[in-house]
Design a protein around this motif. Structure first.
Motif, mmCIF file in Angstrom:
data_model
loop_
_atom_site.group_PDB
_atom_site.id
_atom_site.type_symbol
_atom_site.label_atom_id
_atom_site.label_comp_id
_atom_site.label_asym_id
_atom_site.label_seq_id
_atom_site.Cartn_x
_atom_site.Cartn_y
_atom_site.Cartn_z
ATOM 1 N N THR A 47 0.816 -1.225 0.000
ATOM 2 C CA THR A 47 0.000 0.000 0.000
ATOM 3 C C THR A 47 0.848 1.273 0.000
ATOM 4 O O THR A 47 0.357 2.335 -0.357
ATOM 5 C CB THR A 47 -0.954 0.026 1.215
ATOM 6 O OG1 THR A 47 -0.170 0.002 2.417
ATOM 7 C CG2 THR A 47 -1.907 -1.143 1.191
ATOM 8 N N ARG A 52 3.074 6.625 -2.545
ATOM 9 C CA ARG A 52 4.196 7.040 -3.384
ATOM 10 C C ARG A 52 3.694 7.563 -4.738
ATOM 11 O O ARG A 52 4.210 8.550 -5.269
ATOM 12 C CB ARG A 52 5.149 5.860 -3.610
ATOM 13 C CG ARG A 52 6.002 5.567 -2.405
ATOM 14 C CD ARG A 52 6.802 4.295 -2.556
ATOM 15 N NE ARG A 52 7.626 4.075 -1.386
ATOM 16 C CZ ARG A 52 8.890 4.469 -1.256
ATOM 17 N NH1 ARG A 52 9.505 5.044 -2.272
ATOM 18 N NH2 ARG A 52 9.557 4.278 -0.147
ATOM 19 N N SER A 98 5.363 10.225 2.604
ATOM 20 C CA SER A 98 5.026 10.327 4.027
ATOM 21 C C SER A 98 4.357 11.666 4.334
ATOM 22 O O SER A 98 3.635 11.792 5.312
ATOM 23 C CB SER A 98 6.239 10.048 4.918
ATOM 24 O OG SER A 98 6.998 11.181 5.145
ATOM 25 N N ARG A 107 -5.990 9.756 2.745
ATOM 26 C CA ARG A 107 -6.208 8.426 3.321
ATOM 27 C C ARG A 107 -7.642 7.961 3.066
ATOM 28 O O ARG A 107 -7.880 6.786 2.769
ATOM 29 C CB ARG A 107 -5.886 8.422 4.825
ATOM 30 C CG ARG A 107 -4.455 8.829 5.144
ATOM 31 C CD ARG A 107 -4.029 8.397 6.522
ATOM 32 N NE ARG A 107 -3.676 6.994 6.573
ATOM 33 C CZ ARG A 107 -2.477 6.489 6.276
ATOM 34 N NH1 ARG A 107 -1.500 7.275 5.930
ATOM 35 N NH2 ARG A 107 -2.264 5.191 6.318
ATOM 36 N N ARG A 129 1.283 0.562 6.958
ATOM 37 C CA ARG A 129 1.486 1.092 8.309
ATOM 38 C C ARG A 129 0.228 0.949 9.170
ATOM 39 O O ARG A 129 0.297 0.915 10.382
ATOM 40 C CB ARG A 129 1.833 2.590 8.260
ATOM 41 C CG ARG A 129 3.035 2.972 7.429
ATOM 42 C CD ARG A 129 4.320 2.449 8.046
ATOM 43 N NE ARG A 129 5.501 3.023 7.401
ATOM 44 C CZ ARG A 129 5.946 2.700 6.204
ATOM 45 N NH1 ARG A 129 5.315 1.772 5.492
ATOM 46 N NH2 ARG A 129 7.032 3.252 5.710
ATOM 47 N N ARG A 186 1.081 11.450 12.896
ATOM 48 C CA ARG A 186 -0.077 11.999 12.178
ATOM 49 C C ARG A 186 -1.365 11.652 12.917
ATOM 50 O O ARG A 186 -1.447 10.635 13.616
ATOM 51 C CB ARG A 186 -0.100 11.498 10.726
ATOM 52 C CG ARG A 186 -0.281 10.031 10.619
ATOM 53 C CD ARG A 186 -0.531 9.595 9.177
ATOM 54 N NE ARG A 186 -0.581 8.159 9.160
ATOM 55 C CZ ARG A 186 0.305 7.364 8.576
ATOM 56 N NH1 ARG A 186 1.298 7.860 7.877
ATOM 57 N NH2 ARG A 186 0.174 6.054 8.639
#
Ligand code: DC
Length: 226
Positions: A47, A52, A98, A107, A129, A186
């Protein structure tokens, strides 16, 4: 070698199997995931490539990855052709990834894509993650792969050297620390260990030992959830 044989039994007759593999950069999780997918005959979804690809779109267009509107638009328009790993490996793309990964709207746009791709066919080993905490929180197979920051920096440094780049170890270490901080701090889906995940520390393990550890843990988990 038994590690490359496809194992059919645990999945016969069930729905898609999701193996969640989370952990920081340089922990060895991608290599392990590739071997697990081959061994268990599952798909592989990395993912990180999605984040990226969003960053790369912005960088290629000369747009700052911190531009949230542009990043969200890029995430909403992502196509399979954007996910070629060979084009997405660079350090600048990883650092940009990131940054965009900290944006809630990015997201949100990528969440259903991950759930759809991961559940295709017999299922997948899904690497990221927040796979065990946010994307597939109900899967019984969750692993958090980690290693000391020094072990991870050494691996990343070697990987860059092997790619013909001229990395400086201290800079690789600093960038890994900065990326860890961003991923952990985050507000949406930060990198953290799911309560029911098995933590595997690969600092002192080579890839065969780490693979063997996870393979037997997975056999155990699949037996328990059968
Ligand atoms: O695993 P990677 O280095 O390809 O990931 C690139 C960035 O994307 C990384 O800084 C964290 C982020 N990422 C994320 O936030 N959530 C995921 N499921 C996968 C990656």
């Amino acid at each position: 070698m038994s590690g490359t044989m496809e194992q059919e039994t645990p999945f016969d007759g069930g729905g898609p199997v999701i193996v969640a593999i989370d952990g920081p950069a340089g922990s060895g999780k991608s290599t392990l995931a590739r071997r697990l997918a081959a061994h268990f005959g599952l798909g592989l979804l990395d993912t990180g490539l999605l984040y990226r690809a969003v960053a790369k779109k912005l960088l290629d267009a000369g747009i700052d990855p911190a531009d949230e509107d542009a990043a969200t638009a890029a995430a909403e328009r992502l196509a399979p052709a954007d996910l070629d790993p060979a084009c997405l490996r660079g350090e600048a793309t990883g650092n940009g990834a990131s940054v965009v990964a900290a944006m809630p709207a990015v997201r949100t746009a990528l969440l259903p894509v991950q759930r759809r791709l991961g559940a295709e066919g017999r299922g997948s080993v899904v690497v990221g993650r927040d796979i065990g905490t946010a994307i597939f929180p109900d899967t019984p197979c969750k692993f958090f792969i980690t290693a000391s920051i020094e072990a991870r920096a050494r691996r990343r440094h070697k990987e860059l050297l092997n790619r013909g780049e001229t990395p400086i170890y201290a800079r690789v270490l600093d960038e890994l620390k900065a990326r860890d901080r961003r991923d952990e701090a985050r507000s949406v889906a930060p990198m953290r260990v799911a309560e029911d995940a098995v933590v595997v520390d690969t600092s002192e393990l080579d890839i065969d030992q780490a693979f063997g550890t996870i393979r037997s843990l997975m056999d155990e988990r699949l037996r328990m959830s059968a």
